[in-house]
Write an enzyme that holds these catalytic residues in place. Structure first.
Site, PDB file in Angstrom:
ATOM      1  N   LYS B  85       1.089  -1.215   0.147  1.00 16.22           N
ATOM      2  CA  LYS B  85      -0.010   0.060  -0.018  1.00 16.22           C
ATOM      3  C   LYS B  85       0.802   1.253   0.150  1.00 16.22           C
ATOM      4  O   LYS B  85       2.177   0.976   0.141  1.00 16.22           O
ATOM      5  CB  LYS B  85      -1.061   0.046   1.192  1.00 16.22           C
ATOM      6  CG  LYS B  85      -1.987  -1.149   1.338  1.00 16.22           C
ATOM      7  CD  LYS B  85      -2.635  -1.044   2.583  1.00 16.22           C
ATOM      8  CE  LYS B  85      -3.753  -2.303   2.587  1.00 16.22           C
ATOM      9  NZ  LYS B  85      -4.075  -2.521   4.048  1.00 16.22           N
ATOM     10  N   GLY B  86       0.225   2.159  -0.274  1.00 15.05           N
ATOM     11  CA  GLY B  86       1.254   3.731  -0.142  1.00 15.05           C
ATOM     12  C   GLY B  86       1.689   3.878   0.912  1.00 15.05           C
ATOM     13  O   GLY B  86       1.087   3.362   2.230  1.00 15.05           O
ATOM     14  N   GLU B  89       4.043   9.666   2.495  1.00 16.88           N
ATOM     15  CA  GLU B  89       2.919  10.712   2.852  1.00 16.88           C
ATOM     16  C   GLU B  89       2.013  10.615   3.941  1.00 16.88           C
ATOM     17  O   GLU B  89       1.503  11.715   4.370  1.00 16.88           O
ATOM     18  CB  GLU B  89       2.366  11.245   1.637  1.00 16.88           C
ATOM     19  CG  GLU B  89       3.324  12.013   0.507  1.00 16.88           C
ATOM     20  CD  GLU B  89       2.785  12.486  -0.616  1.00 16.88           C
ATOM     21  OE1 GLU B  89       1.437  12.618  -0.741  1.00 16.88           O
ATOM     22  OE2 GLU B  89       3.365  12.529  -1.820  1.00 16.88           O
TER      23      GLU B  89
END
Lengths: 292, 131
Positions: B85-86, B89
């Site tokens: 997953k990301g 940020e």
């Protein structure tokens, strides 16, 4: 960015530096530690025709005990002051304040005389020498003269130095018995210029009554701001909650700081009052500890 | 406002290189702390940007960032073969709300504006509209 072109002279004596200043007039700037001048050059906020480098002049960087106080060469690095046992013992206010100047890298190059001659009103050292009633020694074409620190700072980045004068020495008088000092500031990040700061010297008698007080703000107007009204509230009284409250209120009242993008004048006045409370408490506690 | 410690828990799917993922999240938190406490685009009345250099546009340096505890939760994503997953940020996104909530909790006052500059906090304490 890069500075505009300039001529560069490396002076090897104060006489030579004075001669170069006299010869080149307004276009010449002295280069000490370069921690203010070099960024100003890089931003092209100043474009001097020539720089006179003081770094090769010998004998301007000594810290000496003299007359119970100190004589400090103008080219003494801030880091040297920070690490000097003599400074810590004889001028604890200077020792405490110099640690608030920039970061270690800056203090390693930055000089006492450079900071004073640059006369940034948010800088610590002009307020400290004013609070300590220092004598500044300038050398010009006609020889040396002495100036009281309280008369030295004339306006924003402007001093009483004549165009061809070089600041060569700073003399700090012996501390009075029963004196305690403190230097505090509020800044956005450690090492930033202070939004507002205070150098305080408080002298107590044996009974804990304040005999003398000098409170000098930085970051609160075009020159180091002597808070005489706040000091008057302290003298003749023991340093307690009521006295501190009155002095803080007096300081907030008498300060006339500027507003900028980092803080309003009103913010600086309020914080100035809070700094009086804190710094005077600390200075008085240190004075009491010294007397005991 | 001085953050003493910062903790972040992130569901990153599968952490292929946990050290890098933790560093990414910590870097994101540092960025978020800057936005929450220091960084501000200040304009004058004519629309001229005033905070144009790093002397005026303040960002945190390493010495201005508190210890950050990063906890990775690995719940692999079913939508891709690596289960990733990301991340990164994600460290930034929650910081403003976390700081604002911490200050609101400490003062018992709502926080509606960032960054939490000393002048804003002092105005809140005095019951004034923050600048």
């Amino acid at each position: 960015v890069k500075p505009a072109p300039f001529e560069y002279f490396e002076a090897t004596s104060v006489e030579e530096a004075v001669g170069l200043l006299a010869e080149h007039g307004d276009g010449a700037k002295l280069l000490a530690g370069g921690q203010s001048l070099v960024p100003l050059l890089a931003f092209r906020l100043v474009r001097p025709a020539c720089l006179v480098d003081l770094n090769r002049i010998g004998g301007l960087a000594a810290v000496e005990a003299r007359d119970g106080g100190l004589a400090i060469g103008a080219m003494t690095r801030q880091r040297t002051l920070e690490r000097s046992e003599l400074v810590r013992a004889r001028a604890p206010l200077l020792h405490e304040a110099v640690r608030l100047v920039g970061h270690p890298q800056i203090r390693t190059r930055g000089t006492l005389g450079g900071s004073l001659a640059h006369a940034d009103p948010a800088a610590e050292l002009p307020a400290v020498v004013t609070a300590l009633d220092a004598t500044l020694v300038a050398q010009g074409p006609a020889g040396r003269r002495e100036l009281a620190a309280r008369d030295f700072f004339r306006s924003y980045l402007t001093t009483a130095l004549a165009p061809a004068e070089v600041l060569v020495e700073v003399r700090l008088p012996a501390a009075s018995p029963g004196a305690g000092t403190a230097c505090l500031e509020v800044s956005r990040r450690p090492g930033d210029f202070a939004l507002v700061g205070l150098a305080a010297v408080v002298t107590l008698d044996g009974g804990g009554v304040c005999r003398q007080a000098r409170l000098v703000f930085f970051g609160a107007g075009p020159v180091p701001a002597v808070a005489a009204g706040a000091a008057r509230e302290l003298v003749g009284r023991p340093i307690g909650e009521e006295t501190l409250a009155r002095a803080a209120a007096a300081a907030s009242e008498e300060l006339s700081p500027d507003s900028d993008i980092h803080a309003s004048a009103d913010y600086r006045r309020r914080v100035g009052g809070a700094l009086v409370r804190r710094a005077v408490s600390i200075a008085a506690a240190r004075a009491g500890a010294g007397a005991a | 406002v001085t953050p003493r410690r910062y903790a972040i828990v992130a569901d990153v799917g599968r952490a292929i290189n946990p050290t890098i993922v933790e560093g990414q999240l910590a870097g994101g938190v540092a960025h978020g702390l800057g936005g929450s406490l220091l960084e501000e685009l200040v304009y004058d009345a004519h629309g001229q940007l005033l905070t144009t250099t790093f002397m005026d546009y303040l960002v945190p340096g390493s010495a201005d960032v508190p210890p950050i505890d990063v906890t990775l939760v690995e719940a692999p994503a079913p939508s891709n073969p690596l289960g990733v997953k990301g991340a990164g940020e994600a460290g930034t996104s929650g910081t403003g709300a976390a700081l604002a909530n911490a200050v609101a909790h400490a003062l018992g006052l709502p926080v509606t504006t960032l960054p939490l500059s000393p002048a804003r906090v002092l105005a809140m304490l005095a019951g004034e509209t923050p600048p």
